[in-house]
Enzyme design. Structure first.
Site, mmCIF file in Angstrom:
data_model
loop_
_atom_site.group_PDB
_atom_site.id
_atom_site.type_symbol
_atom_site.label_atom_id
_atom_site.label_comp_id
_atom_site.label_asym_id
_atom_site.label_seq_id
_atom_site.Cartn_x
_atom_site.Cartn_y
_atom_site.Cartn_z
ATOM 1 N N HIS A 1 0.822 -1.205 0.000
ATOM 2 C CA HIS A 1 0.000 0.000 0.000
ATOM 3 C C HIS A 1 0.859 1.258 0.000
ATOM 4 O O HIS A 1 0.466 2.283 -0.574
ATOM 5 C CB HIS A 1 -0.939 0.007 1.205
ATOM 6 C CG HIS A 1 -2.212 -0.744 0.971
ATOM 7 N ND1 HIS A 1 -3.435 -0.133 0.841
ATOM 8 C CD2 HIS A 1 -2.446 -2.069 0.827
ATOM 9 C CE1 HIS A 1 -4.375 -1.042 0.633
ATOM 10 N NE2 HIS A 1 -3.794 -2.232 0.626
ATOM 11 N N PRO B 1 -5.118 -1.382 -6.624
ATOM 12 C CA PRO B 1 -6.110 -2.187 -7.362
ATOM 13 C C PRO B 1 -7.246 -2.645 -6.457
ATOM 14 O O PRO B 1 -7.042 -2.878 -5.252
ATOM 15 C CB PRO B 1 -5.286 -3.381 -7.868
ATOM 16 C CG PRO B 1 -3.873 -2.883 -7.891
ATOM 17 C CD PRO B 1 -3.760 -1.942 -6.724
#
Length: 334
Positions: A73, A170
């Site tokens: 992340h 995503p």
């Protein structure tokens, strides 16, 4: 003799340049990374991270999974710069941790514990971005995955990248094209993307991200028996992400806390947990890599290590672009 000395000097200079090319990386503004970056400034830095990760893993096994997700992340959003760790503040802006795509992320307090141990040893020396990278390296190894020769020297961002999270991370039901595009943006090719998504071999997924494949009927592309199992784990389509007692299913029932190629084997058996996972086995751009990794765990580990290293070196900040935060949750005061 002068010619010999000149030739010798040239050889030394060439050797030094070769070493620099091999052991540093980064953009042209000076965001260079290298092995052993803290060997002089904080010789025990990597040992301290390794010791802290081991202690935390012994007490809370799921921390190792958290390290991997945290690095993903952080690095997928702009730069590997620990912007993920910033709390909401006037100086940094809205925290990335509060973004919808960050739902389910946890164990940030243990990042603070690792950083505190480093601050006791070498105040103001080791960046939070390097803490994330080294913790992910050691977390992967603790889970039975490969050891990665992680370079260090990252700087910490002075601002959150909240507005970029939804664009750069995503989603669970994205197309393969969307996923490959996002990984390509950080230098990871299709083979590397299939390897990195193999991290879904460990940890768990909240029912909120699964029920779309289960209700009103089980996805026709899913193994029926697996669909029945998942309905048992997620018994209602009304799965909410804003509850403390979140229902979930493990990514891999066979080896749930081992970073291995069972993820890829599950895809071939139509037991992919997330829609984006299962799509990898069906798309001609990724299916061959899924099959090869399913057949060869060593190959999966090799590709995973290479892709993790590439992702971890995405767009490092130059010295004048970042800082070494004393507290990973806040930018340094002026």
């Amino acid at each position: 003799m002068r010619g010999m000395r000149s030739s010798s000097s040239s050889l030394v200079a060439a050797a030094a340049l070769l070493l620099f090319c091999c052991f540093t990386t980064g953009h042209a503004n000076g965001g260079g990374l290298r092995l052993g970056y803290y060997s002089a400034s904080c010789p025990r830095a990597e040992d301290i991270v390794r010791e802290q990760v081991a202690q935390l893993y012994d007490k809370h096994g799921n921390t190792a999974v958290s390290w991997l997700r945290a690095l993903f992340h952080d690095c997928m959003v702009g730069s590997c710069d620990a912007s993920l760790l910033l709390d909401t503040s006037a100086a940094a802006g809205v925290s990335e941790k509060s973004a919808p795509r960050s739902f389910g992320m946890r164990n940030f307090k243990y990042v603070d514990a690792i950083k505190a141990a480093l601050e006791r040893e070498c105040p103001g020396t080791v960046s939070c971005a390097d803490v994330l990278a080294l913790a992910a390296r050691d977390g992967a190894a603790a889970l039975g995955g490969p050891r990665v020769a992680m370079r260090t020297g990252r700087r910490d961002s002075r601002a959150s990248r909240y507005a970029e999270v939804g664009r750069d991370i995503p989603n669970h039901n994205d197309s393969v094209s969307a996923v490959l595009s996002r990984f390509a943006a950080v230098g990871v090719d299709a083979e590397g993307a299939v390897a990195l998504l193999g991290a879904h071999s460990v940890g768990r997924v909240h029912c909120f991200n699964l029920v779309g494949r289960l209700y009103p009927s089980v996805d026709a592309g899913m193994d029926p028996a697996y669909g029945a199992y998942l309905r048992g784990r997620c018994p209602t389509a009304d799965a909410r992400e804003d509850t403390r007692d979140v229902a979930y299913a493990r990514n891999d029932r066979a080896t749930p806390m081992v970073l291995d190629n069972m993820y890829h084997k599950n895809l071939l058996a139509r037991r992919g947990l997330l829609l984006v996972d299962q799509r990898l086995a069906d798309d001609p751009r990724t299916a061959p890599f899924v099959a090869r990794m399913a057949a060869d765990n060593a190959y999966f580990h090799d590709r995973f290590a290479a892709a993790l290293l590439t992702m971890s070196e995405n767009n490092p900040l130059a010295a004048d672009e970042g800082e070494v935060r004393r507290d990973c949750r806040f930018v340094n005061s002026a």
